[in-house]
Design an enzyme around this catalytic site. Structure first.
Site, PDB file in Angstrom:
ATOM      1  N   SER A 162      -9.716  -0.833   7.341  1.00 28.13           N
ATOM      2  CA  SER A 162      -9.174  -0.631   5.992  1.00 28.13           C
ATOM      3  C   SER A 162      -8.489  -1.837   5.358  1.00 28.13           C
ATOM      4  O   SER A 162      -8.193  -1.803   4.161  1.00 28.13           O
ATOM      5  CB  SER A 162      -8.201   0.554   6.002  1.00 28.13           C
ATOM      6  OG  SER A 162      -8.910   1.746   6.122  1.00 28.13           O
ATOM      7  N   LYS A 201       0.854  -1.185   0.000  1.00 24.14           N
ATOM      8  CA  LYS A 201       0.000   0.000   0.000  1.00 24.14           C
ATOM      9  C   LYS A 201       0.896   1.244   0.000  1.00 24.14           C
ATOM     10  O   LYS A 201       1.951   1.251   0.646  1.00 24.14           O
ATOM     11  CB  LYS A 201      -0.896  -0.030   1.249  1.00 24.14           C
ATOM     12  CG  LYS A 201      -1.958   1.050   1.328  1.00 24.14           C
ATOM     13  CD  LYS A 201      -2.833   0.819   2.554  1.00 24.14           C
ATOM     14  CE  LYS A 201      -3.896   1.873   2.734  1.00 24.14           C
ATOM     15  NZ  LYS A 201      -4.746   1.610   3.922  1.00 24.14           N
ATOM     16  N   SER A 256      -9.650   1.518   3.247  1.00 20.97           N
ATOM     17  CA  SER A 256      -8.828   2.337   2.380  1.00 20.97           C
ATOM     18  C   SER A 256      -7.794   1.549   1.571  1.00 20.97           C
ATOM     19  O   SER A 256      -7.236   2.080   0.607  1.00 20.97           O
ATOM     20  CB  SER A 256      -8.085   3.394   3.213  1.00 20.97           C
ATOM     21  OG  SER A 256      -7.171   2.780   4.116  1.00 20.97           O
TER      22      SER A 256
END
Lengths: 471, 74
Positions: A180, A81, A156
């Protein structure tokens, strides 16, 4: 090899790599080609390290040929990420504010994964600064769900989940503050682990809310998740919240099954206020666990209601503190939704924040007490399946639209607030073919039990074997 | 208990100014929508957590696991 290499699980690929039946160069070549073919539509990556990954793959191949073993992930392509720092490469956190930030250090998880032999393919797209659950990124594109590209991937860590589900990589690193990792894992049909707070180092990860931030693995199977988690977990002196407690061998107990397991259910909360297909899928999963020898136990958590407000307060106040300077100096560089949330966080009272933090203590105590009666809790990961892209509201009860951000946190807040570990496992599909996920929540530092229970479920079911229909 | 107040745009602008965050009118409108949706629940939670039964509870803090000197990690 007759089947495409990228259809292998991470564990299968690792076994074949160790036997030198496949090569890291083949895996990286196939992964890069697949990203080039499909990711223009899905937008799961912000940066792809094509040349760098190929160089590392060639080096890994030479080392392997010479008989050197780097570790359990040797030659495995993974993704990170984009809020995880990688030395010498752009790390944006999905933002314009950090669009040209080049860290001078690796995050601890990156160091650990590389030491274990993993090959970093690239950095994945995400909700800006991880503050939101849609991954509709105004700067790097809207991430799309591979099961239906008109649907959102949640967030997210939306890019990480999509990259794994679409077979661009064998595993990805995500971060989870309010859900997330678990939310995008659920709506993309993959496995995602939010570890116990402090189990995996946050050093080198751009914070969202310090008191709830965690880093964890996202994979297609629970076995893969256990393998990757075993590499990522452990004490780190660079992270002041890092736990000193020794890690378990997460692969050793994986096949232990769930005979005699006591599964906690909270009546009046776990199966209230959710879409019918989600309820049916998670209820169906509980039936499978019972058939495998587990027992369901109703448990009263008296103060569970109120958790969404506590999450919103903490998840507003802490990011607004972190972003205070940039919000004043360059507010126009934030996306509209994140800017509004950061502004709201500036206006909550200190007493709201501290009462929310006291509520966390209360809720944690109630769960720790309940773990005398049960071994795990199982509930949905979120109350609905993937919604159309661009929606800011969701319909859970027929005829009533409600705010997406509050609704999406309904079940993930339990682990986020209490610091308990939680594993998302795919457990079904809705009538439109969209994945449903369940959460298995456990005692502090008892990730081994979550992984064992999740593995038993995947051993008995086929949900994790389905592939999204990429064109 | 008195009903929760609805914060109008004037209140929000004043509050933001006190926080050193001057907001343009369109920002005030965006913030007001969210704040008015959240504050009633936040106030209710504060009332609940002020109950005598919970007086001894301390807030959760970041440092839940003290690092022991001399222990080395990755």
């Amino acid at each position: 090899m007759s089947a495409p290499l990228l259809d292998l699980t991470l564990s299968e690929a690792a076994r074949l790599l160790r036997r030198r039946e496949i090569s890291p160069v083949e895996l990286v070549t196939d992964a890069i080609a697949r990203i080039k073919r499909h990711d223009a539509a899905l937008k799961s990556f912000i940066t792809v390290f094509e040349e760098q990954a190929m160089q590392v793959a060639r080096a890994a191949e030479l080392l392997s040929a010479a008989g050197h073993e780097l570790g359990p992930l040797q030659g495995i392509p993974i993704a990170l990420k984009d809020n995880v720092a990688v030395r010498g490469t752009r790390t944006t956190a999905g933002s314009k504010v950090l669009s040209d930030w080049i860290p001078d250090h690796d995050a601890t998880v990156v160091t650990r994964l590389r030491q274990a032999g993993a090959i970093v393919l690239g950095k994945t797209n995400m909700h800006e600064f991880a503050w939101g659950g849609t991954s509709a990124n105004p700067h790097y594109g809207l991430v799309r769900n591979p099961w239906d590209t008109e649907r959102f991937p949640a967030g997210s860590s939306g890019g990480s989940a999509v990259a794994v589900a679409a077979r661009f990589c064998f595993g990805a690193v995500g971060t989870d503050t309010g859900g997330s990792i678990r939310l995008p894992s659920a709506v993309n049909g993959i496995v995602g682990l939010r570890p116990t707070y402090g189990r995996v180092s946050n050093h080198g990860v751009i914070p969202l809310a310090w008191s709830m931030d965690t880093v964890g693995p996202m994979t297609r199977t629970v076995e893969d998740c256990a393998l990757m988690f075993g590499v990522m977990a452990g004490f780190d002196r660079h992270d002041p919240a890092s736990a000193t407690r020794a890690c378990d061998d997460y692969l050793a107990d994986l096949a232990g099954g769930c005979a005699g397991l006591r599964i906690g259910i909270v009546p009046g909360y776990f199966f209230e206020h959710l879409q019918a297909p989600v309820r049916e899928a998670v209820r169906g999963a509980l039936d499978i666990f019972v058939a495998l020898g587990a027992r369901l136990v109703d448990v009263d958590i008296r103060n569970l209601h109120g958790n969404i407000s506590a999450q919103l307060t903490i998840e507003s106040a802490e990011p607004s503190t972190y972003h205070q300077r940039n919000l004043r100096e360059r507010p126009q560089d934030y996306g509209e939704d994140v800017r509004s949330l950061l502004e709201v966080g500036e206006l909550l009272l200190a007493t709201h924040y501290l009462q929310a933090q006291r509520y966390r203590t209360l809720l944690r105590n109630e769960f720790l007490d309940a773990f005398r009666q049960v071994d795990v809790f199982i509930c949905p990961s979120l109350p609905f399946t993937a919604t159309p892209i661009g929606q800011t509201t969701v319909c859970i009860d027929p005829g009533r639209e409600e705010d997406m951000l509050s609704a999406i946190m309904q079940f993930t807040g339990i682990a986020s607030l209490t610091g308990l570990p939680s594993l998302n496992v795919p457990c079904g599909f809705d009538p439109d073919g969209l994945p449903v996920g369940m959460q298995i929540i456990g005692r502090p530092f008892d990730e081994a039990t979550l992984l064992r229970v999740g593995h038993a479920f995947q051993h008995a079911t086929e949900f994790h074997r389905r592939t999204p229909p990429l064109q | 208990m008195a009903p929760d107040p609805v914060y109008d745009k004037h209140h929000i602008a004043l509050l933001a100014a006190h926080a050193g965050l001057p907001l343009a009118p369109e920002r005030v409108a965006a913030v007001a929508t969210i704040l008015n949706a959240w504050l009633p629940d936040a106030n209710a939670l504060s009332v609940r957590m002020s109950a005598p039964a919970w007086q001894s509870l301390m807030p959760a803090v970041v440092f839940m696991h003290a690092a022991e000197p001399g222990e080395e990690g990755a």
